[in-house]
Scaffold this active site. Sequence first.
Site, short mmCIF file in Angstrom:
data_model
loop_
_atom_site.label_atom_id
_atom_site.label_comp_id
_atom_site.label_asym_id
_atom_site.label_seq_id
_atom_site.Cartn_x
_atom_site.Cartn_y
_atom_site.Cartn_z
N ASP B 11 0.87 -1.17 0.00
CA ASP B 11 0.00 0.00 0.00
C ASP B 11 0.91 1.22 0.00
OD1 ASP B 11 -2.23 -1.58 0.13
OD2 ASP B 11 -2.55 -1.35 2.28
N ASP B 130 -13.63 -4.75 -2.97
CA ASP B 130 -13.55 -4.70 -1.50
C ASP B 130 -14.92 -5.11 -0.98
OD1 ASP B 130 -10.99 -3.74 -1.75
OD2 ASP B 130 -11.53 -1.65 -1.40
#
Lengths: 206, 264
Positions: B11, B130
């Site tokens: 990330d 997600d």
Amino acid sequence: MIAVVDYGASNVPSVLRGLRAVQADAAVTADPETVRRAPRVVVPGVGNFAPAMRRLVAAGLADAVREVARSGRPVLGICLGLQLLLESSDEAPGVPGLGLLAGRVRRFATDLPVPHVGWAKVTLTERGRAHAALRRAFPGGDAFFYHVHSYRPDGVEPAADLADAEYGAPFATIVGRDAVLGVQFHPEKSQAAGLALLEGFAGWAP
Amino acid sequence: MLARRLIPCLDVAGGRVVKGVRFQELRDAGDPAEQAARYDAEGADELVFLDIGASHEERGTTLDMVSRVADTLFIPFTVGGGIRSVADARAVLRAGADKVAVNTAAVRDPSLVTRLADEFGRQCVVAAVDAKDREEGRGNPKGLPGGRGEGWEVMVRGGREPTGLEAVDWAGRLASLGAGEILLTSMDADGTQNGYDLPLTGAVARAVRIPVIASGGAGTLEHLAAALAVGAHGVLAATLFHYRGTTLREARAFLAGRGFPVRP
């Protein structure tokens, strides 16, 4: 210097990075004269057979690559670049390839998802084991390489089938004859084995 | 025979690697190019960079990072976060990425997935999903339109916004729109190290014919094996490889011992 033929294929920068990572003297060029004079040539490629072939012909690069191969200087085709070395493709009926290797390009006939994407085990044939450019990448006779393709070589001469992979059925994934070599996978994305193959090509004296 | 893939995820925000829990509490975890080179040397099969701080002002920083990563990385890598158009995707691919991941923008405009596949080939297009469990007591958002109290709901904008979409259905739709693979993250499991959401992973893997990458929750080698056993083609992990001292070599040896085809 290795001439990396630039006809708009999107993996040109990656191929150049791969060659430079093994200390090969390489440069990208779209100039047919530069290709014609180069001691060795790489034809990269991602995408569709017909527009790629059209661009190579229109830019005078097709004849330049043929001349390099016919004079016995090494030529490496990568992915679509390999397919362009063959005679024709099901992806582009009626569009002749460079014709430097016998055989045609066919779509996978399998129930498995197409494109074939991922790390596939590549096993050298007897001919492949004797090939000087390949030894470095295959210390144990087989190695994993990253493949991304919907079409694959078919009908190549047995003597030109240097290594096979399997996806539903076995297919030739390294093809070569004389100074011409083609790989269906992406050595520039295949980590140590891929870099070893590029290094083997850079130092190959067929 | 295709090898199952081990995929470290980085990330990134503002050109740095960061890590949070359930998409919150970000902390600095290093330089992307250095981390990428380490994973490449360890034999990762692919890498994924998710730009979780992506904003238009930061696009330049992201492209510079992608280019620096490509200089040192000789495996395929995916970049996601803030990709809203074919032009955004082209810039990231030109900088050296092999695939782009889209999430929020695909929910807003599903035709983006098709346009990306037409332009760059479907192997280039990773659809990130997600998903949040709807079960009572497991994060069921209140007052959802169409909420059935079962299944999983698609969340966007880094997990902040519910969409009302059912995750398994949405994954199937993404595949038919032209996605080359599904990167499936469980919002409930993400960062917990308690294991992947196996029912979710299995349900999506059964619903689509394209590869599914399991993401969110990996804390042990057993967790990786469990996700592959329910049908994931690849396993994505961040914390496991960043902080737990688990190496990719150990992970490969473990999975090979369980009979999964992996690169030696």
